[in-house]
Scaffold this motif. Structure first.
Motif, mmCIF file in Angstrom:
data_model
loop_
_atom_site.group_PDB
_atom_site.id
_atom_site.type_symbol
_atom_site.label_atom_id
_atom_site.label_comp_id
_atom_site.label_asym_id
_atom_site.label_seq_id
_atom_site.Cartn_x
_atom_site.Cartn_y
_atom_site.Cartn_z
ATOM 1 N N GLU A 233 0.953 -1.213 0.130
ATOM 2 C CA GLU A 233 0.011 -0.051 -0.052
ATOM 3 C C GLU A 233 0.725 1.209 0.094
ATOM 4 O OE1 GLU A 233 -3.011 -0.026 -0.408
ATOM 5 O OE2 GLU A 233 -3.107 -1.918 -0.629
ATOM 6 N N GLU A 234 2.049 1.382 0.726
ATOM 7 C CA GLU A 234 2.905 2.357 0.803
ATOM 8 C C GLU A 234 3.647 2.548 -0.535
ATOM 9 O OE1 GLU A 234 5.151 3.424 4.237
ATOM 10 O OE2 GLU A 234 4.064 1.480 5.164
ATOM 11 N N LEU A 235 3.849 1.496 -1.222
ATOM 12 C CA LEU A 235 4.677 1.449 -2.407
ATOM 13 C C LEU A 235 3.894 2.177 -3.610
ATOM 14 C CD1 LEU A 235 6.808 -2.032 -2.502
ATOM 15 C CD2 LEU A 235 7.591 0.274 -2.125
ATOM 16 N N LYS A 236 2.364 1.751 -3.454
ATOM 17 C CA LYS A 236 1.657 2.489 -4.644
ATOM 18 C C LYS A 236 1.641 3.795 -4.677
ATOM 19 C CE LYS A 236 -1.785 -1.669 -4.506
ATOM 20 N NZ LYS A 236 -3.249 -1.943 -4.288
ATOM 21 N N GLN A 261 15.522 -6.019 -1.292
ATOM 22 C CA GLN A 261 15.442 -4.478 -0.774
ATOM 23 C C GLN A 261 14.816 -3.680 -1.826
ATOM 24 O OE1 GLN A 261 17.943 -6.985 -1.158
ATOM 25 N NE2 GLN A 261 19.778 -5.618 -1.233
ATOM 26 N N ILE A 262 13.812 -2.700 -1.339
ATOM 27 C CA ILE A 262 13.048 -1.774 -2.104
ATOM 28 C C ILE A 262 13.035 -0.772 -0.860
ATOM 29 C CG2 ILE A 262 10.630 -1.409 -2.905
ATOM 30 C CD1 ILE A 262 10.141 -4.432 -2.701
ATOM 31 N N SER A 263 13.251 0.459 -1.784
ATOM 32 C CA SER A 263 13.274 1.700 -1.129
ATOM 33 C C SER A 263 12.747 2.673 -1.841
ATOM 34 C CB SER A 263 14.933 2.266 -1.071
ATOM 35 O OG SER A 263 15.583 1.413 -0.253
ATOM 36 N N THR A 264 12.112 3.759 -1.149
ATOM 37 C CA THR A 264 11.289 4.956 -1.732
ATOM 38 C C THR A 264 12.023 6.099 -1.481
ATOM 39 O OG1 THR A 264 9.987 5.007 0.098
ATOM 40 C CG2 THR A 264 9.007 3.820 -1.577
ATOM 41 N N VAL A 287 2.787 -2.978 -8.459
ATOM 42 C CA VAL A 287 3.597 -1.780 -8.521
ATOM 43 C C VAL A 287 4.872 -1.977 -9.553
ATOM 44 C CG1 VAL A 287 5.267 -0.537 -7.255
ATOM 45 C CG2 VAL A 287 3.342 -1.202 -6.068
ATOM 46 N N PHE A 288 5.262 -3.239 -9.662
ATOM 47 C CA PHE A 288 6.534 -3.417 -10.516
ATOM 48 C C PHE A 288 5.849 -3.470 -12.070
ATOM 49 C CE2 PHE A 288 9.687 -6.130 -7.851
ATOM 50 C CZ PHE A 288 9.513 -5.302 -6.816
ATOM 51 N N ALA A 289 4.704 -3.675 -12.345
ATOM 52 C CA ALA A 289 4.364 -3.364 -13.656
ATOM 53 C C ALA A 289 3.441 -2.460 -13.579
ATOM 54 C CB ALA A 289 3.338 -4.885 -14.032
ATOM 55 N N ASN A 290 3.415 -1.611 -12.856
ATOM 56 C CA ASN A 290 2.783 -0.101 -12.929
ATOM 57 C C ASN A 290 3.569 0.677 -13.954
ATOM 58 O OD1 ASN A 290 1.160 2.300 -12.751
ATOM 59 N ND2 ASN A 290 1.280 2.419 -10.636
ATOM 60 N N PRO A 291 2.922 1.202 -15.030
ATOM 61 C CA PRO A 291 3.708 2.173 -15.867
ATOM 62 C C PRO A 291 3.913 3.681 -15.318
ATOM 63 C CG PRO A 291 1.158 1.996 -16.565
ATOM 64 C CD PRO A 291 1.560 0.931 -15.612
#
Length: 789
Positions: A233-236, A261-264, A287-291
């Motif tokens: 939800e936060e990555l979106k 590992q994922i960072s914003t 998220v990974f396939a979100n253009p």
């Protein structure tokens, strides 16, 4: 200690005792104890007694320190002084372990780190990174450890025997252009990646957003499904995210993703990908396939494969900073270089080869993993701005657009597809095949050795698939060559050659010996190594029958053909491999060993090149400076002229020539075709000769005048001196009338002063010697300026 205020007093007392002990030990070490031993025997006996007592205490302390730790080996035994030197590394390891345990205990005591209760470990808190207890030995995290394989607890245990095409793990396709499209025939997001348009922010110059200080921030450890959905939800909400993976391939045949590992811009996550429900992480495709979200990775070629294979994740909108570094022409392309260049942070690469299956992970490994993405978005901002600055967007067809080049290569990387490793026994093709190993090693095996080599290589692959281990964990490559060359037929011989032998080889030695014996018998009537290699690489002949066959090879023969295709899961071998050749189209035979002496060596006339060589004339090898400085007029004689003999033929063996004297011109002979006959003549300009001649005459006149004056002073009636007789007419020395050296006559001060005035400094005119050749004179082609030819 019950009160925190009592801790400083305890720390001060311990530090004082340690300083005193260290100071006393240093003073004893500075004393010449062997000398004192030789003076007093009682002192030597006392020192030996104290040494034995101290060694016993040290050994007991080491045993106590390692009693309740994860140290596998027993504590070092200190029987004498030599044992201390032999076990010094083990002693240092124990001390390091004690210091780390003390550090952890102090952090827990002061409240910097809070110990987890068993219930908290099961539920999982978002601040797990700070609360994870560190192991007693950090060095243990740098090497592979004997722990239970986590893949055995997966919901989908790998079988390693898949032979068909790879089937994507996707249960749904978020952000698909065509809903419900069948993705089993290829890349599930091929259309989305090919038709993708990057956001305008990628082409916008903006001030880099600084990262948060690493020490003042923490990462969220995601090891439950609930925390995974909270992270999603936060990555979106993010427009750019940084991604990196940690992979383990030692105790797995195809490897396993151990950490992600994922960072914003504001937060870091560390995802445990070794959970049994790991395939549920494919929900991150939202998220990974979100253009609308740019995914920033560094060196993402293998990461793309691993995400598909293990987690069913695909990247749409990939930006690879490795390609950006290449487009900008940086001297380094690694992430460590970018980290130092933009964030001035030194990467701790000693943890790069750590065993990432260890749970719980030590704090050092967690910090290292978080640093791979914590700074990546800031690095992306700087590289994007630099790409925009150095791009020329006015050129047509994106010719000067550096960002376009990076995005195209990043999209090509995202389109890569994972394929099952299929073993090819006959030709050794594929990532797990034997051909690459043999082609990179200059080894020529006999029929029996070649058969044993392929059999042992196949056995290693089969055992690795069965045990789900790396092929190198079963047996290293060099042992396969050793077994193929020695062909052992007994278990003892095999174990003696395969050193150090792995546990699998020791347990299955009898099985391997039987395979070697069978392969040896099959190799008697089997194919030759070069025969099989020629089928894989048709551009080099096995045995050229004639000179024309060797000359038929050209540069065009080395152009790669279409790649090998897989039909029904089995690779079809074609002429696609730009592999090594036994002969060179330009230089002939590529090997000088006796095994290839029967091959005809191609000559220059046999070469068939696509680009013709220029005519090899004398002008090609001439000195350019000489050709421009001394042009020669070409004259076509009307009648044949006999060719004169060369300089070596005209001059005798001991021909001696003399350099031109100063002040005189050398006699020239008649020129031939405008060139001097004396090629070794050194010409001096006329002005220089005249100047030197006048200087020599003035010097001669000055010497004669001085000589006459001296002669007149000593002998006023000397007629020869008045007539200016030269130095060669000097009178003989009269020893009888010469004054005594031991008893010299007394000379008055006035006479001494007068004598000193008349004395001549012999070194006053030392610099009046004739000068050498001027700088304008240069050595010409032909003879060098020496006294002998």
């Amino acid at each position: 200690m019950e009160k925190l205020s009592d801790f400083p007093a305890l720390q001060s007392a311990i530090t004082s005792a340690l300083v005193s002990t260290t100071r006393s030990a240093s003073q004893l070490a500075n004393e010449d104890l062997p000398f004192h031993r030789s003076l007093d025997s009682t002192l030597a006996t006392s020192l030996d007694r104290q040494n034995a007592r101290l060694l016993t205490l040290a050994e007991r302390l080491l045993g106590t320190a390692t009693a309740h730790t994860e140290t596998v080996r027993p504590p070092p035994r200190l029987r004498d002084i030599e044992a201390v030197d032999g076990n010094w590394r083990a002693v240092v390891d124990v001390v390091d372990s004690l210091l780390e345990r003390a550090d952890t205990a102090l952090d827990e005591f002061t409240g910097a780190v809070r110990r987890l209760s068993p219930g908290a470990r099961e539920t999982g808190t978002p601040e797990r990174v700070q609360q994870t207890a560190r192991p007693s030995r950090i060095a243990a995290s740098l090497r592979s450890r004997d722990i239970e394989k986590p893949q055995l607890r997966f919901e989908h245990v790998p079988t390693n025997d898949e032979a068909g095409a790879f089937v994507p793990l996707l249960q749904s396709r978020p952000h698909a252009l065509v809903a419900g499209q069948d993705s089993k025939g290829g890349h599930p997001y091929q259309a989305e990646i090919e038709q993708y348009t990057y956001p305008a922010s990628v082409y916008t110059y903006a001030e880099p957003i600084p990262y948060h200080p690493f020490e003042s921030t923490t990462a969220t450890f995601v090891d439950t499904e609930e925390s995974m959905y909270e992270m999603l939800e936060e990555l979106k909400q993010a427009t750019e995210i940084a991604i990196d993976l940690e992979h383990h391939d030692q105790r797995s045949y195809i490897g396993i993703v151990s950490l992600m590992q994922i960072s914003t811009r504001d937060k870091d996550w560390i995802v445990d990908t070794l959970k049994p429900w790991r395939r549920k992480l494919q929900c991150l495709n939202e998220v990974f396939a979100n253009p609308n979200t740019v995914k920033v990775l560094h060196g993402a070629f293998m990461d793309v494969m691993w995400l598909q294979r293990d987690l069913g994740l695909y990247l749409v909108g990939l930006f690879d900073t490795h390609y950006a570094a290449r487009a900008l022409g940086y001297p380094g392309g690694s992430y460590a270089y970018l980290l130092k260049r933009f964030a001035n942070v030194d990467a701790q690469k000693q943890y790069q080869l750590a065993d990432w299956r260890i749970r719980p992970l030590p704090q050092e490994l967690l910090d290292y993993a978080r640093s791979d993405t914590h700074y990546l978005l800031y690095i992306f901002d700087n590289m994007r701005n630099e790409l925009i600055t150095k791009s020329n967007l006015e050129k047509p067809d994106n010719e000067g657009d550096k960002i376009w080049d990076v995005l195209v290569k990043s999209s090509e990387t995202a389109l890569q597809q994972y394929a099952h490793p299929v073993y090819d026994t006959e030709f050794g093709q594929g990532p797990m095949g034997w051909y690459k190993l043999l082609a990179r090693t200059p080894a020529l095996l006999t029929k029996e050795q070649f058969s044993v080599f392929r059999a042992v290589h196949r056995w290693r692959d089969e055992v690795a698939r069965e045990q789900d281990d790396s092929v190198h964990y079963i047996m290293p490559n060099h042992q396969i060559f050793s077994l193929a060359k020695a062909i052992p037929t007994k278990k003892a011989d095999l174990l003696g050659i395969a050193q150090p032998a792995s546990q699998t080889v020791r347990l299955r030695a009898d099985e391997l010996v039987s395979i070697i014996i069978k392969a040896k018998d099959d190799g008697v009537d089997g194919p030759e190594m070069l025969e099989v290699m020629s089928k894989i690489e048709p551009q080099f002949p096995r045995k050229p029958a004639a000179k024309e066959e060797a000359a038929s090879h050209s540069v065009a023969a080395f152009v790669p053909q279409a790649s090998s295709a897989a039909v029904n899961g089995n690779p079809t071998v074609t002429s696609s491999l730009p592999l090594r050749s036994m002969t060179s189209a330009f230089w002939g035979s590529a090997f000088g060993s006796s095994a290839h002496q029967d091959r005809p060596v191609s000559t220059l006339n046999d070469v068939s090149l696509t680009v013709p060589l220029p005519p090899l004339t004398a002008e090609v090898f001439a000195d350019p400076a000489e050709m421009t400085s001394t042009p020669v007029k070409e004259v076509e004689p009307s009648s044949p002229i006999p060719t004169p003999a060369s300089a070596e033929e005209q001059a005798p063996e001991d021909d001696v020539f003399v350099l031109k004297q100063l002040g005189k011109k050398r006699k020239r002979t008649e020129p031939i075709d405008g060139m001097a006959a004396q090629s070794d003549e050194v010409a001096i300009p006329d002005e220089e000769s005249e100047r030197l001649r006048e200087k020599a005459e003035r010097k001669k006149a000055k010497k004669e005048a001085k000589r006459a004056a001296n002669a007149a002073a000593t002998n006023g009636t000397n007629e020869d001196a008045a007539a200016g007789v030269g130095e060669e007419d000097e009178q003989p020395f009269d020893y009888a009338s010469a004054p005594s050296i031991l008893n010299p006559p007394r000379v008055s001060k006035e006479a001494l002063k007068a004598r000193r005035k008349k004395e001549v400094n012999p070194y006053a005119k030392s610099m009046d010697a004739p000068k050498g050749l001027p700088r304008a004179q240069k050595e010409r082609a032909g003879r060098s300026m020496t006294y002998k030819s």
